[in-house]
Design a protein around this motif. Structure first.
Motif, PDB file in Angstrom:
ATOM      1  N   UNK A 254       0.810  -1.210   0.000  1.00  0.00           N
ATOM      2  CA  UNK A 254       0.000   0.000   0.000  1.00  0.00           C
ATOM      3  C   UNK A 254       0.849   1.267   0.000  1.00  0.00           C
ATOM      4  N   UNK A 255       2.124   1.162   0.391  1.00  0.00           N
ATOM      5  CA  UNK A 255       2.970   2.347   0.430  1.00  0.00           C
ATOM      6  C   UNK A 255       3.902   2.463  -0.782  1.00  0.00           C
ATOM      7  N   UNK A 256       3.769   1.578  -1.767  1.00  0.00           N
ATOM      8  CA  UNK A 256       4.566   1.677  -2.986  1.00  0.00           C
ATOM      9  C   UNK A 256       4.091   2.882  -3.799  1.00  0.00           C
ATOM     10  N   UNK A 257       5.042   3.572  -4.458  1.00  0.00           N
ATOM     11  CA  UNK A 257       4.703   4.774  -5.212  1.00  0.00           C
ATOM     12  C   UNK A 257       5.107   4.620  -6.675  1.00  0.00           C
ATOM     13  N   UNK A 258       4.248   5.080  -7.555  1.00  0.00           N
ATOM     14  CA  UNK A 258       4.476   4.998  -8.990  1.00  0.00           C
ATOM     15  C   UNK A 258       4.428   6.393  -9.577  1.00  0.00           C
ATOM     16  N   UNK A 259       5.403   6.719 -10.446  1.00  0.00           N
ATOM     17  CA  UNK A 259       5.445   8.006 -11.126  1.00  0.00           C
ATOM     18  C   UNK A 259       5.588   7.779 -12.630  1.00  0.00           C
ATOM     19  N   UNK A 260       4.530   7.219 -13.268  1.00  0.00           N
ATOM     20  CA  UNK A 260       4.608   7.044 -14.720  1.00  0.00           C
ATOM     21  C   UNK A 260       4.288   8.353 -15.433  1.00  0.00           C
ATOM     22  N   UNK A 261       4.800   8.475 -16.658  1.00  0.00           N
ATOM     23  CA  UNK A 261       4.505   9.663 -17.455  1.00  0.00           C
ATOM     24  C   UNK A 261       3.259   9.462 -18.302  1.00  0.00           C
ATOM     25  N   UNK A 262       2.818   8.212 -18.436  1.00  0.00           N
ATOM     26  CA  UNK A 262       1.631   7.928 -19.228  1.00  0.00           C
ATOM     27  C   UNK A 262       1.218   6.478 -19.053  1.00  0.00           C
ATOM     28  N   UNK A 263       0.103   6.090 -19.667  1.00  0.00           N
ATOM     29  CA  UNK A 263      -0.377   4.722 -19.527  1.00  0.00           C
ATOM     30  C   UNK A 263       0.573   3.712 -20.166  1.00  0.00           C
TER      31      UNK A 263
END
Length: 154
Positions: A40-49
């Motif tokens: 639940x504390x993992x973070x994602x920073x994608x620029x797009x799908x």
């Protein structure tokens, strides 16, 4: 009613993780494989799908960070995590990295280069500690269950 064990909350936690994974898929475009488990504390920073893809039977531990945009150049490079992997707590996966199938990324590792299949990487920067390992679902080392039973005489 008092809790006798935290295992009583397991079904609630699993439902919450499934809901969060679906929300992240819709909101951020992260692609999760079958049976992928993400803290639940993992973070994602994608620029797009589709910029971040997580394989089947993979476990992402707490406080991990996935970044797809290069801070210096602004270039967007996708991240791919293979099947049957374990990404340790506090790890950072940088833009353009491919973690191949059946790999283990140690806790706190900063991965800036591709990880070959069947490897364990640790450290900052991440370096290969061991190659040609065999893992089961969620990146669990083969034989780990038997060694645990022996150690605790279960």
């Amino acid at each position: 009613m008092a809790l006798k064990s935290l295992n009583q909350l397991r079904s609630f936690r699993n439902a919450l993780i499934r809901w969060r994974n679906r929300w992240i898929e819709r909101r951020l475009g992260v692609v999760f494989g079958a049976n992928a488990s993400v803290s639940l504390s993992a973070r994602f920073r994608p620029a797009g799908p589709g910029e971040i893809v997580i394989g089947d039977d993979t476990l992402i531990a707490f406080k991990t960070l996935f970044i797809t945009r290069d801070i210096v150049t602004g270039e967007i490079r996708p991240i791919r995590i293979g099947s049957r992997c374990f990404i340790g707590g506090g790890s950072i996966i940088l833009p353009g990295v491919t973690v191949s199938d059946e790999c283990i990324v140690g806790g706190g590792a900063v991965v800036f280069d591709d990880v070959p299949p069947g490897s364990i990487v640790v450290g900052n920067p991440a370096r290969i500690l061991r190659s040609n390992i065999e893992v089961g679902p969620m990146g669990r080392l083969k034989g780990a269950d038997e060694k645990t039973r022996e150690m605790y005489r279960l």
